[in-house]
Design a protein around this motif. Structure first.
Motif, PDB file in Angstrom:
ATOM      1  N   SER A 117     -59.412 -47.883  21.507  1.00 46.22           N
ATOM      2  CA  SER A 117     -59.675 -46.635  22.003  1.00 46.22           C
ATOM      3  C   SER A 117     -58.549 -45.629  22.191  1.00 46.22           C
ATOM      4  N   VAL A 118     -57.440 -45.876  21.354  1.00 45.09           N
ATOM      5  CA  VAL A 118     -56.287 -45.027  21.633  1.00 45.09           C
ATOM      6  C   VAL A 118     -56.465 -43.627  21.556  1.00 45.09           C
ATOM      7  N   PHE A 119     -57.884 -43.271  20.449  1.00 47.09           N
ATOM      8  CA  PHE A 119     -58.230 -41.930  20.327  1.00 47.09           C
ATOM      9  C   PHE A 119     -59.812 -42.041  20.172  1.00 47.09           C
ATOM     10  N   PRO A 120     -60.729 -42.094  21.427  1.00 51.73           N
ATOM     11  CA  PRO A 120     -61.969 -42.049  21.392  1.00 51.73           C
ATOM     12  C   PRO A 120     -62.418 -40.853  21.199  1.00 51.73           C
ATOM     13  N   ILE A 121     -63.626 -40.809  20.296  1.00 54.05           N
ATOM     14  CA  ILE A 121     -64.195 -39.442  20.200  1.00 54.05           C
ATOM     15  C   ILE A 121     -65.774 -39.757  20.462  1.00 54.05           C
TER      16      ILE A 121
END
Ligand SMILES: Nc1ncnc2c1ncn2[C@@H]1O[C@H](COP(=O)(O)OP(=O)(O)OP(=O)(O)O)[C@@H](O)[C@H]1O
Ligand SMILES: [Mg+2]
Length: 456
Positions: A304-308
């Motif tokens: 979840s470094v970059f969750p969308i």
């Protein structure tokens, strides 16, 4: 009935045209000179213009120019004396649809008119299609106009450029796979493979060798060496769909692959280096899974470094009309049918329907409607949707359009939500007690209460 404006100064010729064309079912307006013709064009009465070139008070070219000026969609056919091809060519250059020489061949004239009108319909439809497709948020195949969707599209575009791991979270049918592909297609890796694997669809025992491959003789039946998805996706993108379904042991191996950029084939002795971008998706609440100890916390953080978060359709109703129109144009093209309008009432139903299957369900309904609807307009009846009574929802109410997986999840959702409701009633709202009765952790119960909107 379509209206043809005939601009012709010669009485006998005008009458002949009127009679011939009326017989074919067109409505005819006659103008006796250029100026009158232009006036009628400006009144917006004609669907098509048939004009002589030599006319008193403004000639045919001026009529043509005025018509193009007023509405470029109206086809103009010019009539020219035999032998003056040069003027005819000039007219075409100015924007005439076509020309016909005098003496008129009426069969040919009728053909020209028919063709011009159908061409006009096509052009209009193309414009509508372009308009529908213009809601694509700058990413091919993705439409929407709600602020939530605009934000998601922005995130997709930004993150695509880096190698960052992306975690797509959203309910079933919200477009997770579509967005995953978009991230890949917009990324510098687009020339390399996009390899999807659905962790829920592969039996647990086989998932490891699917992901990491195996060496010859690794186990009984491993006759040849086989490359796994990680290696197949090398330099490209690996899409780990439904990652919440992966067992804990395998999660450890995926974490290692992510951290070290190395994998071990089953039965292999040397690690293999891979250059992979990972996109993971889940319609399960992974945080709750972490709390439940069914998902590794370290992997969760790594993913979840970059969750969308892709919001469900019910939270972005503004997208429903543009999505519906987009699917109508797509299926019209696919089924070789003409574009269809949709009545305001029908659109209201679409907007207010509870889309449990989200965009996929909406898409399926439009596809079915395009098959069923015979007229040019989709009405409420064509949709075959009824707004369900939400309160007494039972498992029998499940939409039978989805995949087995979706139907099962929906059944689970309804069953769980009713069971939790009853447990809360039985305990007079005591959540600790309810969690004990249901044999789940307090945290899980809270998550589910929120998810099923059971909070009073
Ligand atoms: N914003 C959108 N614009 C156009 N089409 C969309 C959009 N969102 C979803 N779709 C379409 O809806 C369908 C379902 O999308 P997709 O398969 O990506 O959903 P998903 O979230 O992966 O679903 P699941 O969890 O069931 O696997 C696809 O046909 C997809 O093209
Ligand atoms: Mg999917």
């Amino acid at each position: 009935m379509e209206t043809i404006l005939v601009v012709e100064d010669k009485e006998s010729m005008a009458q002949m045209l009127k009679e011939t064309l009326e017989l074919e079912g067109y409505e005819i307006i006659i103008a006796r000179d250029g100026a009158e013709g232009i006036r009628i064009i400006r009144e917006n009465k004609a669907d098509i213009v048939l004009t002589d070139l030599k006319l008193p008070r403004k000639d045919g070219i001026e009529v043509l120019k005025a018509s193009k000026d007023e509405n470029p969609m109206i086809p103009v056919i010019v009539m020219t004396a035999f032998g003056s091809i040069e003027t005819a060519v000039n007219a075409i250059k100015t924007g005439a649809y076509d020309f016909i020489t005098k003496p008129l061949d009426t069969d040919y004239l009728l053909l020209l008119i028919k063709r011009a009108l159908s061409n006009r319909r096509l052009v209009t439809e193309n414009l509508l299609l372009k308009d529908a497709l213009s809601h694509h948020l700058g990413i091919p195949d993705i439409v929407g106009k709600s602020p939530l969707m605009i934000k998601v599209a922005e995130d997709i575009r930004k993150v695509s450029q880096a190698k960052t791991t992306v975690l797509l979270l959203g309910e079933s049918g919200t477009g997770k796979e579509l967005f995953a592909r978009a991230v890949h297609d917009l990324s510098p890796r687009k020339e390399y493979p996009f390899v999807p694997i659905n962790c829920a669809a592969i039996p647990r025992g086989l998932l490891e060798s699917e992901l990491f491959g195996y060496e010859k003789g690794a186990f009984t039946g491993a006759g040849e060496k086989k490359l796994g998805k990680f290696e197949l996706a090398n330099r490209g993108t690996l899409f780990l769909d439904e990652i919440g379904e992966m067992d804990m042991v395998l999660q450890t191996k995926v974490l290692r692959a992510l951290q070290e950029g190395e994998i071990d084939r089953v039965g292999g002795t040397n690690p293999v280096r891979v250059d992979i971008r990972i996109i993971a998706a889940s319609n399960r609440d992974l945080e709750a899974a972490v709390a439940d100890n069914t998902f590794r916390q370290d992997l969760f953080y790594r993913l979840s470094v970059f969750p969308i978060i892709i919001p469900p359709l019910r939270d972005r109703k503004d997208d429903i009309p543009v999505l519906a129109e987009y699917f109508i144009s797509r299926y019209a093209a696919e089924m070789n049918k003409s574009l269809k309008d949709i009545t305001g009432d029908a659109m209201d139903i679409l907007k207010n329907y509870s889309w449990k299957g989200n965009v996929r369900e909406l898409e399926n309904v439009i596809e079915r409607t395009m098959i069923l609807c015979e007229g040019n307009t989709i009405t409420q009846k064509d949709l075959r949707l009824t707004l369900p009574a939400a309160s007494s929802e039972t498992i029998l109410d499940i939409s039978m359009d989805g995949t087995l997986d979706e139907v099962a999840k929906e059944a689970l959702r309804i069953a769980e939500s009713r069971r939790i409701k009853k447990a809360l009633e039985d305990t007079h709202g005591n959540k600790t007690r309810a969690a004990e009765i249901l044999k789940v952790s307090y945290k899980t119960l809270l998550t589910k209460i929120k998810e099923y909107k059971l909070e009073k």
